[in-house]
Design a protein around this motif. Structure first.
Motif, PDB file in Angstrom:
ATOM      1  N   VAL A  53       0.837  -1.206   0.000  1.00 34.54           N
ATOM      2  CA  VAL A  53       0.000   0.000   0.000  1.00 34.54           C
ATOM      3  C   VAL A  53       0.868   1.251   0.000  1.00 34.54           C
ATOM      4  O   VAL A  53       0.628   2.193  -0.764  1.00 34.54           O
ATOM      5  CB  VAL A  53      -0.963  -0.004   1.207  1.00 34.54           C
ATOM      6  N   ALA A  54       1.906   1.262   0.827  1.00 36.04           N
ATOM      7  CA  ALA A  54       2.787   2.430   0.896  1.00 36.04           C
ATOM      8  C   ALA A  54       3.512   2.657  -0.420  1.00 36.04           C
ATOM      9  O   ALA A  54       3.610   3.795  -0.897  1.00 36.04           O
ATOM     10  CB  ALA A  54       3.799   2.248   2.028  1.00 36.04           C
ATOM     11  N   LEU A  55       4.015   1.594  -1.015  1.00 40.29           N
ATOM     12  CA  LEU A  55       4.752   1.748  -2.264  1.00 40.29           C
ATOM     13  C   LEU A  55       3.850   2.241  -3.383  1.00 40.29           C
ATOM     14  O   LEU A  55       4.207   3.163  -4.121  1.00 40.29           O
ATOM     15  CB  LEU A  55       5.411   0.428  -2.652  1.00 40.29           C
ATOM     16  N   VAL A  56       2.677   1.676  -3.499  1.00 42.82           N
ATOM     17  CA  VAL A  56       1.738   2.123  -4.534  1.00 42.82           C
ATOM     18  C   VAL A  56       1.345   3.582  -4.280  1.00 42.82           C
ATOM     19  O   VAL A  56       1.314   4.399  -5.212  1.00 42.82           O
ATOM     20  CB  VAL A  56       0.500   1.203  -4.598  1.00 42.82           C
ATOM     21  N   ALA A  57       1.078   3.936  -3.029  1.00 47.38           N
ATOM     22  CA  ALA A  57       0.711   5.323  -2.708  1.00 47.38           C
ATOM     23  C   ALA A  57       1.842   6.288  -3.057  1.00 47.38           C
ATOM     24  O   ALA A  57       1.598   7.350  -3.645  1.00 47.38           O
ATOM     25  CB  ALA A  57       0.356   5.440  -1.226  1.00 47.38           C
ATOM     26  N   LEU A  58       3.071   5.917  -2.720  1.00 50.01           N
ATOM     27  CA  LEU A  58       4.204   6.790  -3.026  1.00 50.01           C
ATOM     28  C   LEU A  58       4.436   6.913  -4.528  1.00 50.01           C
ATOM     29  O   LEU A  58       4.796   7.984  -5.024  1.00 50.01           O
ATOM     30  CB  LEU A  58       5.465   6.291  -2.314  1.00 50.01           C
ATOM     31  N   LEU A  59       4.207   5.835  -5.274  1.00 52.02           N
ATOM     32  CA  LEU A  59       4.340   5.909  -6.733  1.00 52.02           C
ATOM     33  C   LEU A  59       3.233   6.768  -7.342  1.00 52.02           C
ATOM     34  O   LEU A  59       3.474   7.515  -8.295  1.00 52.02           O
ATOM     35  CB  LEU A  59       4.345   4.513  -7.345  1.00 52.02           C
ATOM     36  N   VAL A  60       2.040   6.687  -6.791  1.00 53.34           N
ATOM     37  CA  VAL A  60       0.929   7.525  -7.268  1.00 53.34           C
ATOM     38  C   VAL A  60       1.222   8.998  -6.976  1.00 53.34           C
ATOM     39  O   VAL A  60       0.999   9.874  -7.820  1.00 53.34           O
ATOM     40  CB  VAL A  60      -0.416   7.082  -6.648  1.00 53.34           C
ATOM     41  N   ILE A  61       1.745   9.282  -5.790  1.00 53.16           N
ATOM     42  CA  ILE A  61       2.119  10.663  -5.450  1.00 53.16           C
ATOM     43  C   ILE A  61       3.173  11.178  -6.417  1.00 53.16           C
ATOM     44  O   ILE A  61       3.080  12.316  -6.914  1.00 53.16           O
ATOM     45  CB  ILE A  61       2.625  10.748  -3.991  1.00 53.16           C
ATOM     46  N   ALA A  62       4.168  10.348  -6.717  1.00 50.89           N
ATOM     47  CA  ALA A  62       5.224  10.742  -7.644  1.00 50.89           C
ATOM     48  C   ALA A  62       4.652  11.014  -9.036  1.00 50.89           C
ATOM     49  O   ALA A  62       5.013  12.000  -9.688  1.00 50.89           O
ATOM     50  CB  ALA A  62       6.298   9.667  -7.715  1.00 50.89           C
TER      51      ALA A  62
END
Length: 132
Positions: A53-62
């Protein structure tokens, strides 16, 4: 705070809170002062979910901020999802369990360390995408 350290502190805090809730909500058996068992010390599942969840969220933010995402970061995201949701559960079931029970504390430790490795790697990859 360093994102990897923050991820580790958050994961440990959530796991300890979860352990406390299990301890406080269960009535002890016979002469025991607690009703906890080895299965209650299995936190890798929570950590794998948090990692993905964190990795997907951080990639979406990027992506939202129009930051470049490298091939290695996309590969890490794919490996995290593949390992965490298919390879690890099946491997752990075959290697770490016998007759539906965990074989012992060393197996629980290996499972948890593997989950923590995925979480910390995901935090590092996501933080590097966002320049943190």
């Amino acid at each position: 705070m360093d994102p990897v350290l923050a991820a580790m502190v958050l994961a440990a805090g959530v796991s300890l809170a979860q352990l406390w809730l299990k301890f406080a909500s269960r009535k002890p058996h016979h002469q025991k002062w607690h009703a906890l068992n080895l299965e209650d010390a299995i936190w890798w599942i929570d950590w794998v979910v948090a990692a993905s969840v964190a990795l997907v969220a951080l990639l979406v933010i990027a992506a939202h901020e129009h930051k470049a995402v490298s091939v290695s970061q996309v590969i890490w995201a794919s490996v995290t999802l593949l390992a965490g949701y298919s390879i690890l559960p099946l491997s752990f079931r075959v290697i770490c369990y016998e007759n539906g029970q965990i074989k012992g504390w060393p197996y629980a430790a290996v499972m948890n360390m593997t989950g923590m490795t995925l979480l910390l790697g995901s935090a590092a990859a996501g933080a590097s995408v966002n320049g943190w």
